[in-house]
Design a protein around this motif. Structure first.
Motif, PDB file in Angstrom:
ATOM      1  N   LYS A 203       0.904  -1.311   0.063  1.00 42.47           N
ATOM      2  CA  LYS A 203      -0.172  -0.031  -0.099  1.00 42.47           C
ATOM      3  C   LYS A 203       0.658   1.267  -0.113  1.00 42.47           C
ATOM      4  O   LYS A 203       0.590   2.426  -0.673  1.00 42.47           O
ATOM      5  CB  LYS A 203      -0.810  -0.072   1.122  1.00 42.47           C
ATOM      6  N   VAL A 204       1.889   1.349   0.621  1.00 47.09           N
ATOM      7  CA  VAL A 204       2.745   2.368   0.991  1.00 47.09           C
ATOM      8  C   VAL A 204       3.312   2.625  -0.667  1.00 47.09           C
ATOM      9  O   VAL A 204       3.591   3.749  -0.906  1.00 47.09           O
ATOM     10  CB  VAL A 204       3.892   2.103   2.001  1.00 47.09           C
TER      11      VAL A 204
ATOM     12  N   ALA B  19       2.178   1.892  -3.204  1.00 48.99           N
ATOM     13  CA  ALA B  19       1.112   2.221  -4.278  1.00 48.99           C
ATOM     14  C   ALA B  19       0.721   3.837  -4.016  1.00 48.99           C
ATOM     15  O   ALA B  19       0.506   4.548  -4.723  1.00 48.99           O
ATOM     16  CB  ALA B  19      -0.315   1.570  -3.921  1.00 48.99           C
ATOM     17  N   ASP B  20       0.766   4.223  -2.488  1.00 50.37           N
ATOM     18  CA  ASP B  20       0.472   5.678  -2.196  1.00 50.37           C
ATOM     19  C   ASP B  20       1.667   6.639  -2.792  1.00 50.37           C
ATOM     20  O   ASP B  20       1.296   7.747  -3.015  1.00 50.37           O
ATOM     21  CB  ASP B  20       0.433   5.507  -0.716  1.00 50.37           C
ATOM     22  N   ASN B  21       2.839   6.118  -2.938  1.00 45.75           N
ATOM     23  CA  ASN B  21       3.938   6.830  -3.475  1.00 45.75           C
ATOM     24  C   ASN B  21       4.153   6.422  -4.901  1.00 45.75           C
ATOM     25  O   ASN B  21       5.176   6.719  -5.458  1.00 45.75           O
ATOM     26  CB  ASN B  21       5.045   6.411  -2.662  1.00 45.75           C
ATOM     27  N   LYS B  22       3.154   5.998  -5.508  1.00 48.15           N
ATOM     28  CA  LYS B  22       3.249   5.847  -7.263  1.00 48.15           C
ATOM     29  C   LYS B  22       4.043   4.746  -7.789  1.00 48.15           C
ATOM     30  O   LYS B  22       4.478   4.776  -8.660  1.00 48.15           O
ATOM     31  CB  LYS B  22       3.222   7.346  -7.763  1.00 48.15           C
TER      32      LYS B  22
ATOM     33  N   SER C 197       7.945  -3.911  -6.289  1.00 47.49           N
ATOM     34  CA  SER C 197       7.289  -2.734  -6.892  1.00 47.49           C
ATOM     35  C   SER C 197       8.447  -2.420  -7.792  1.00 47.49           C
ATOM     36  O   SER C 197       9.500  -2.333  -7.734  1.00 47.49           O
ATOM     37  CB  SER C 197       6.713  -1.899  -5.774  1.00 47.49           C
TER      38      SER C 197
ATOM     39  N   GLN D 258      11.918   8.422  -6.367  1.00 52.90           N
ATOM     40  CA  GLN D 258      10.496   7.907  -6.117  1.00 52.90           C
ATOM     41  C   GLN D 258      10.956   6.683  -5.492  1.00 52.90           C
ATOM     42  O   GLN D 258      10.329   6.054  -4.662  1.00 52.90           O
ATOM     43  CB  GLN D 258       9.768   7.550  -7.512  1.00 52.90           C
TER      44      GLN D 258
ATOM     45  N   GLU E 132       9.496   5.633   3.112  1.00 47.92           N
ATOM     46  CA  GLU E 132       8.067   5.554   3.454  1.00 47.92           C
ATOM     47  C   GLU E 132       7.569   4.270   4.065  1.00 47.92           C
ATOM     48  O   GLU E 132       6.731   4.088   4.945  1.00 47.92           O
ATOM     49  CB  GLU E 132       7.117   6.162   2.491  1.00 47.92           C
ATOM     50  N   THR E 133       8.233   3.088   3.258  1.00 46.10           N
ATOM     51  CA  THR E 133       7.698   1.731   3.875  1.00 46.10           C
ATOM     52  C   THR E 133       8.644   1.459   5.039  1.00 46.10           C
ATOM     53  O   THR E 133       7.739   0.940   5.943  1.00 46.10           O
ATOM     54  CB  THR E 133       8.398   0.681   2.512  1.00 46.10           C
TER      55      THR E 133
ATOM     56  N   GLU F 162      -4.699  -5.390  -2.002  1.00 48.20           N
ATOM     57  CA  GLU F 162      -5.546  -4.353  -1.883  1.00 48.20           C
ATOM     58  C   GLU F 162      -6.957  -4.840  -1.092  1.00 48.20           C
ATOM     59  O   GLU F 162      -7.495  -4.096  -0.358  1.00 48.20           O
ATOM     60  CB  GLU F 162      -6.032  -3.732  -3.154  1.00 48.20           C
TER      61      GLU F 162
END
Length: 135
Positions: free
Chosen positions: A30-31, A33-36, A58, A65, A72-73, A131
């Motif tokens: 999710k992290v 995804a939240d950071n594109k 990912s 990025q 962030e993870t 998800e």
């Protein structure tokens, strides 16, 4: 006059149970995804290797990025009580691997991900609908 030394007990750290490896892997996804992050996968490795339970994979399109997803993870996993055991590849930023013991988080640049093809190497690993799990 005697000098008495008074000792104060150290504060007791409240420990909370660590969320399951599945939850932490889905949180890492999710992290990303939240950071594109792109093409995010969570692979269930439990039936294939005794070394770890989940791979999170990912792709990031730039060094900045990739670093953001990695940092962030780590912040999100620390917030739920986990701690990173190791990190490799941060400086070159083509393939950064974070080791959380039972969860391993991979963040690739597109060319390196295409070259190593971890999802093909571990094609027998079930894919987790992260998800739905994190919902």
């Amino acid at each position: 006059m005697s000098t008495a030394v008074m000792t104060v007990p150290a504060p007791r750290l409240l420990s909370r149970p660590l969320p399951s490896a599945l939850h932490r892997a889905c949180l890492a996804a999710k992290v990303a995804a939240d950071n594109k992050g792109q093409d995010i996968l969570v692979l269930d490795m439990r039936g294939l290797t005794p070394l770890y339970d989940f791979f999170v994979i990912s792709t990031g399109i730039s060094r900045r990025q990739i670093h953001t997803v990695v940092e962030e993870t780590d912040a999100a996993l620390r917030a739920v009580g986990d701690s990173r055991l190791g990190i490799e590849g941060y400086e070159s930023s083509r393939w950064v691997v974070q080791d959380y013991g039972d969860v391993v988080v991979h963040v690739f640049d597109p060319d390196t991900r295409d070259y190593y093809k971890l999802e093909e190497l571990w094609a027998d690993a079930p894919r987790i609908d992260w998800e739905k799990e994190i919902g």
